[in-house]
Design an enzyme around this catalytic site. Sequence first.
Site, PDB file in Angstrom:
ATOM      1  NE  ARG A 223      33.390  34.114 -10.235  1.00  0.00           N
ATOM      2  CZ  ARG A 223      33.134  34.607  -8.911  1.00  0.00           C
ATOM      3  NH1 ARG A 223      31.903  35.695  -9.297  1.00  0.00           N
ATOM      4  NH2 ARG A 223      33.439  34.405  -8.511  1.00  0.00           N
TER       5      ARG A 223
ATOM      6  CD  GLU B 290      25.725  36.104  -2.480  1.00  0.00           C
ATOM      7  OE1 GLU B 290      26.263  36.009  -3.684  1.00  0.00           O
ATOM      8  OE2 GLU B 290      25.313  34.583  -2.547  1.00  0.00           O
TER       9      GLU B 290
ATOM     10  CG  ASP C 101      35.865  31.997  -7.588  1.00  0.00           C
ATOM     11  OD1 ASP C 101      35.929  32.013  -8.947  1.00  0.00           O
ATOM     12  OD2 ASP C 101      35.021  32.779  -6.836  1.00  0.00           O
TER      13      ASP C 101
ATOM     14  CG  ASN D  78      30.968  31.572  -7.540  1.00  0.00           C
ATOM     15  OD1 ASN D  78      30.381  32.151  -6.679  1.00  0.00           O
ATOM     16  ND2 ASN D  78      31.865  30.933  -7.641  1.00  0.00           N
TER      17      ASN D  78
ATOM     18  N   GLY E 141      28.125  37.201 -10.584  1.00  0.00           N
ATOM     19  CA  GLY E 141      27.886  38.374 -10.255  1.00  0.00           C
ATOM     20  C   GLY E 141      27.822  38.840 -11.788  1.00  0.00           C
TER      21      GLY E 141
ATOM     22  CB  SER F   2      29.229  38.224  -2.120  1.00  0.00           C
ATOM     23  OG  SER F   2      28.365  38.151  -2.909  1.00  0.00           O
TER      24      SER F   2
ATOM     25  CD  GLU G 137      32.917  30.680  -3.313  1.00  0.00           C
ATOM     26  OE1 GLU G 137      32.053  30.975  -3.822  1.00  0.00           O
ATOM     27  OE2 GLU G 137      33.420  30.244  -1.918  1.00  0.00           O
TER      28      GLU G 137
ATOM     29  CE1 TYR H 231      29.975  42.095  -5.566  1.00  0.00           C
ATOM     30  CE2 TYR H 231      30.174  41.331  -3.576  1.00  0.00           C
ATOM     31  CZ  TYR H 231      29.938  40.931  -5.220  1.00  0.00           C
ATOM     32  OH  TYR H 231      29.922  39.783  -5.403  1.00  0.00           O
TER      33      TYR H 231
END
Length: 323
Positions: free
Chosen positions: A264, A27, A266, A281, A285, A159, A279, A225
């Site tokens: 974060r 990443e 998800d 994070n 980002g 990612s 998951e 992205y």
Amino acid sequence: MSLSEQQKLNQQRFGKVAVLMGGDSAEREVSLASGHCVLSALIEQGVDAHPFDPSERAIHELLNEKFNRAFIILHGRGGEDGVIQGTLQQLKIPYTGSGVMGSALAMDKVLSKLVWSARHIPTAEYRVLDKQSFNASECEHILNDLGGSVMVKPSHEGSSIGMARASCADELASAVQQAFDYDETVLVETYIDGPEYTVAILNGQALPAIRMTSPNGFYDYDAKYKTDTTEYFCPSGLSLAQEQELARISLTAFEALSGRGWGRVDAMKHANGTFYLLESNTVPGMTKKSLVPMAAKQAGMSFGELVIKILEQSLDHADTRLG
């Protein structure tokens, strides 16, 4: 307080700040993009901030150059898994975000699942496959056990790198072998057919949820992205009760993994209304188009205000960061 006065105050409060970006993970490019956005915002806020790429410079240079603290914006292995956090603790340099254990747990999708299952936090059924012992003849049985459609994920990548969906034995065998290119351990979990959401966490509070839709079939690396076809909805369209439930579950899940400061979570929403967590994070980002800044904007917070609130975490947790 005027802008110039606030900038002077920020310079005094934080001292010299290293924005850790880049690194050696898969990443790296995303980290560099996030890092430059964070760096620019901090400088605009008057912070004496400087870029620092651990893949290009020895980490002890942080001491030699008398940095007072670090803003970690390294994504993936080496930056989001507890390694850099432990190093900074040894150097006695305060840093942003989760500590060693929280970073390591969240980075490992299998360990995250085990913790959430033990805490009765809803997450999809799954199997764990090991590169050394995997046999493709198991794929039909795995599919049947997990409902016929699955997601394949390397255990330690972010990612959506190395992820794929599979609905037959041949697809599963191929997806697993591709995932083994990134990791020795692969997670296969039941595919949840429903909308995907993310909840940003900031200082113990859940920010407004975001719903994502992509023609790619799921929110993969290209959707995040590379394409302009992904749509983001914030407000998410959930009812107030559903929004509050998702916020509650996300906070519980983040804290169960010893998450601290910001991050974060998800999730997917099943047709029956149940939210299943995917998951967590701990270094999401941070480009101006990323999800955490999007949620912060919906909550009335500018990008500059957001990075300052994250950096403030390094003032509060200078000594105890094992969690």
